[in-house]
Every structure is written in structure tokens, then in C-alpha cells.
Design an enzyme around this catalytic site. Structure first.
Site, PDB file in Angstrom:
ATOM      1  N   CYS A   1      -1.960   5.505   7.399  1.00  0.00           N
ATOM      2  CA  CYS A   1      -2.527   4.899   8.599  1.00  0.00           C
ATOM      3  C   CYS A   1      -1.670   5.188   9.817  1.00  0.00           C
ATOM      4  O   CYS A   1      -2.122   5.101  10.945  1.00  0.00           O
ATOM      5  CB  CYS A   1      -2.663   3.397   8.414  1.00  0.00           C
ATOM      6  SG  CYS A   1      -3.541   2.994   6.912  1.00  0.00           S
TER       7      CYS A   1
ATOM      8  N   ASN B   1       0.805  -1.217   0.000  1.00  0.00           N
ATOM      9  CA  ASN B   1       0.000   0.000   0.000  1.00  0.00           C
ATOM     10  C   ASN B   1       0.840   1.270   0.000  1.00  0.00           C
ATOM     11  O   ASN B   1       0.334   2.339  -0.316  1.00  0.00           O
ATOM     12  CB  ASN B   1      -0.955   0.011   1.204  1.00  0.00           C
ATOM     13  CG  ASN B   1      -0.237  -0.119   2.513  1.00  0.00           C
ATOM     14  OD1 ASN B   1       0.476  -1.088   2.755  1.00  0.00           O
ATOM     15  ND2 ASN B   1      -0.387   0.872   3.375  1.00  0.00           N
TER      16      ASN B   1
HETATM   17  N1  PMP Z   1      -4.779  -3.256   4.358  1.00  0.00           N
HETATM   18  C1  PMP Z   1      -4.230  -2.311   3.591  1.00  0.00           C
HETATM   19  C2  PMP Z   1      -3.208  -2.702   2.563  1.00  0.00           C
HETATM   20  C3  PMP Z   1      -4.590  -0.966   3.763  1.00  0.00           C
HETATM   21  O1  PMP Z   1      -4.022  -0.004   3.003  1.00  0.00           O
HETATM   22  C4  PMP Z   1      -5.550  -0.631   4.742  1.00  0.00           C
HETATM   23  C5  PMP Z   1      -5.934   0.815   4.985  1.00  0.00           C
HETATM   24  N2  PMP Z   1      -6.527   1.403   3.881  1.00  0.00           N
HETATM   25  C6  PMP Z   1      -6.111  -1.666   5.499  1.00  0.00           C
HETATM   26  C7  PMP Z   1      -5.700  -2.954   5.283  1.00  0.00           C
HETATM   27  C8  PMP Z   1      -7.138  -1.379   6.554  1.00  0.00           C
HETATM   28  O2  PMP Z   1      -8.314  -0.952   5.978  1.00  0.00           O
HETATM   29  P1  PMP Z   1      -9.552  -0.423   6.873  1.00  0.00           P
HETATM   30  O3  PMP Z   1      -8.964   0.657   7.747  1.00  0.00           O
HETATM   31  O4  PMP Z   1     -10.515   0.071   5.871  1.00  0.00           O
HETATM   32  O5  PMP Z   1     -10.062  -1.566   7.673  1.00  0.00           O
END
Ligand code: PMP
Length: 387
Positions: A324, A150
Site C-alpha cells: 500500500c 499484513n
Molecule cells: N487493512 C489491511 C490490514 C490491509 O492489508 C489493507 C489493504 N489490503 C487494508 C486494510 C485496506 O484495504 P482496502 O484498500 O481494500 O480498503
């Protein structure tokens, strides 16, 4: 006007998706667990949505479970599988560059009697099968490697890792959040047993996700209640959200090829121009095995935070490190895993684009970047003209 180039951290919901969702807030408000006609409408669209997700990832419809998002899907997949299968073994393998959600699930499992190995990646962020093979023991029950990263956009050899696991009777989980809508996903061809995807990453609403669980792979539920989703994820289904994910996927299936072609042009133009015009600037991630919408750089003598704020002043939204965890001062664990020094990791710029970007957005970025870098380097005590 804001030029948004941080699609990896959040995507706008496609207006066509919003349109598709609207009837399910008021007119079609039923609960799929009800046996009356209003409930039947909800059951019908729920199963149609499950089928649409199934087609998108080449999965059997019955193997698609709706959740509240990617984090929940990975929790259910990894913790649910580990606890259900602890009599078979207590060892799991993940890569060092997994998303923070996977790393924290691994830590939780370690506190609960499991052992987790973290496989290193090469300088481009690719996992080598050999490194996984080196860590396999008789107690290994699961391997988890993200489809694509990501942050740096590196694509993993998922089908090969899946095949390797399959041949050894080890379950393979992949978090495909960063890849969905950008790369074709085929759980059968890719030998994936457990797959995490989310709705927002295909321009659907937040708060909806899917865990694909291949037939025969047994997991424990984490949420106990009314027995929805085959008893594996209780709680009344979020029908408007699920309808949104269905609509988003249907649009994506039609537009993905054209869209990714356009993204590749943006990406290649950005990478070429930045590396050509700015001295002592480097590409993070793989030069070719990378997501079509990702350009990730580091600049000698520059702090990512100041870079981001300078872009903000110019009305451009970009990222440094993972969104994040960007509110922490820790450098990105992914960049450190590539072998970068802390200061190199801190001097990074992540550009991710998406459906609503236009050529002018790329022009805007490239128009201001060299000036910002020059100004910040002038101010930087770390940067000397000739290293
Ligand atoms: N996995 C990946 C690769 C992410 O980039 C993200 C955050 N967008 C997540 C998991 C977690 O997603 P969420 O916060 O929507 O549960």
C-alpha cells in the site's frame, strides 16, 4: 510465466466466485429497496449474504454491515464510534503497526479533538496487554489492534486484548483483513465489538467489505442518503459484489483447513531453507505466532527495491515493505516499530502466497533467491563479506 508471491497486496477472484456473481449483473439486477418481485430477489440474496458473513465470523446476521471495502469499514467503525461516543471520552489506543488506513484515521481523529496513543510492539511485532493497560485513561473509549499484521504476519493475542477491553467497558476494534481466510475469526470468543474484513482477501471481488458492529455498540454513519444498511451506510447495495463475497466465504469455509495446512508447509520450507542457505539473513516477525502464508526476511547489505526488481527479471512477483505504500521511499513503519534501522527495513523481502500457488512456485523462488542475494551483495558498497 509469472510466479505470483504477493497475495497480501491483491488476490485473484476465484473463478467459482465470478460464476456466482454473473447472474446478478443482468438477470437478477434488482435493487433491494424496491418492493416488487425483482427487488425481492435482491433483498433475499442480500440477507443470505449477510447470514453467510455472520456464520463466517460467528456474528449475528443483523450486526453485519456491507461497505465498499476495508478502508471504509475501518473509517465507519473508528470515526463513527468516536463521534457518536465523544461524550464518554476522547481517547483512543491503536498499535504502532496498524495498517496505514488505521494510522491515517487516527491522524484525522486527532485533528478533530481526539487524542490517540500508539502502543509499541516487541521485536516480533506482538502487542503486550501491559502496554495497552499503561495507556488507558478514564477517557479511553476504543482500542484498535489488527488481528494479524499484513506485512510481517505476526498474529496478535486478540481474544486477550478483547477481554481486557470488555472488562473495562472499552470498545475493541480489530482490522482482520490480513487474517481472514487464514485464521478462524470468532467475534464472540475473541471479544470483538467492531471488526473490519474485506471480500478480496477471501478471493472475492474488490470494492466490497464488511463492518461488524456488535449489538448495543452505537456508531454514527459517515455516508448519509437513502438509509440502507440500517441507516449506517447509505447507497444502493453492490449486489453482484456482495454475492461474490458470499460465494468466496462459502468456498473458504470448506477449504480453509486444507488450504492453510498446505500454506504452512510452504512457509516452513521457505523459512528453513532461506535461513539455512543464506548468510546474514534474518526472519522478520514472530517465529511461531505468524500467518501460515507469510515469510518475511531481511538481508544485510541489500536494498529491497533491487531485490524486488531482480525477482521481476526472473518472472517472480514479491514485495518489499507494504504494497500500500511501496511507491514511497519511506521504510515500512511496521519494520521501524520492530526496532529495525532504516537500512535494515529497506533490505526486506515479503513473500505471501495463496490459493493458486503450487509447489513449483516455491521451487522457483528458492531456486533463484541465493543467486540474486549473492549478485546484489557483490554490487553493494554496504556489504562486506565478514561483518
Ligand atoms: N487493512 C489491511 C490490514 C490491509 O492489508 C489493507 C489493504 N489490503 C487494508 C486494510 C485496506 O484495504 P482496502 O484498500 O481494500 O480498503
Amino acid at each position: 510465466m509469472n510466479t505470483y508471491l504477493d497475495y497480501q497486496s491483491s488476490k485473484p477472484v476465484d473463478p467459482r466466485v465470478v460464476e456466482a456473481m454473473l447472474p446478478y449483473f443482468h438477470n437478477k439486477f434488482g435493487n433491494p429497496s424496491s418492493l416488487h418481485a425483482t427487488g425481492d430477489v435482491a433483498t433475499e440474496i442480500l440477507e443470505e449474504s449477510r447470514a453467510a458473513v455472520g456464520e463466517f465470523i460467528n456474528a449475528d446476521q443483523d450486526d453485519v454491515l456491507f461497505t465498499s471495502g476495508a478502508t471504509e469499514s475501518s473509517n465507519l467503525g473508528l470515526i463513527g464510534y468516536a463521534f457518536r461516543n465523544k461524550d464518554k471520552g476522547n481517547h483512543l489506543i491503536i498499535s504502532e503497526i496498524e495498517h496505514i488506513s488505521i494510522h491515517n484515521i487516527a491522524k484525522y481523529l486527532e485533528k478533530n479533538g481526539f487524542v490517540v496513543s500508539r502502543v509499541p510492539v516487541d521485536q516480533y511485532g506482538r502487542v503486550a496487554i501491559k502496554k495497552i493497560a499503561d495507556r488507558i485513561t478514564a477517557k479511553t473509549i476504543l482500542v484498535s489492534v489488527g488481528f494479524a499484521n499484513n506485512e510481517i504476519g505476526t498474529i496478535q493475542p486478540v481474544a486477550e486484548i478483547g477481554k481486557f477491553c470488555k472488562d473495562r467497558g472499552i470498545v475493541f476494534h480489530s482490522d482482520a483483513v490480513a487474517a481472514e481466510g487464514l485464521l478462524p475469526i470468532d467475534v464472540k470468543a475473541d471479544n470483538i465489538d467492531l471488526l473490519t474484513i474485506s471480500s478480496n482477501d477471501v478471493y472475492g471481488p474488490k470494492g466490497v467489505g464488511v463492518l461488524y458492529v456488535k449489538k448495543g455498540v452505537r456508531i454514527n454513519p459517515l455516508i448519509i442518503g437513502g438509509g440502507q444498511e440500517r441507516g449506517l451506510r447509505s447507497g444502493t447495495e453492490n449486489i453482484p459484489g456482495i454475492v461474490g463475497m458470499k460465494a468466496a466465504i462459502e468456498i473458504m469455509r470448506h477449504e480453509m483447513t486444507k488450504e492453510t495446512k498446505r500454506f504452512k508447509q510452504y512457509r516452513d520450507r521457505i523459512i528453513k531453507e532461506v535461513l539455512h542457505t543464506i548468510p546474514r539473513c534474518y526472519l522478520n516477525g514472530h517465529p511461531t505466532e505468524r500467518l501460515p502464508n507469510n515469510a518475511h526476511f531481511r538481508f544485510d547489505g541489500i536494498e529491497g527495491e533491487s531485490l524486488l526488481l531482480s525477482f521481476k527479471e526472473k518472472g517472480i512477483s514479491v514485495a518489499t515493505g507494504s504494497a500500500c505504500s511501496s511507491k514511497t521511499l519511506e521504510p515500512s513503519h511496521t519494520l521501524i516499530a520492530l526496532g529495525l534501522l532504516h537500512e535494515e527495513a529497506h533490505g526486506s523481502l515479503e513473500i505471501t502466497f495463496g490459493r493458486f500457488n503450487k509447489d513449483e512456485d516455491v521451487d522457483a523462488l528458492l531456486g533463484v533467491l541465493p543467486g540474486i542475494v549473492r549478485r546484489l551483495r557483490k554490487l553493494s558498497p554496504l556489504y562486506k563479506e565478514e561483518a
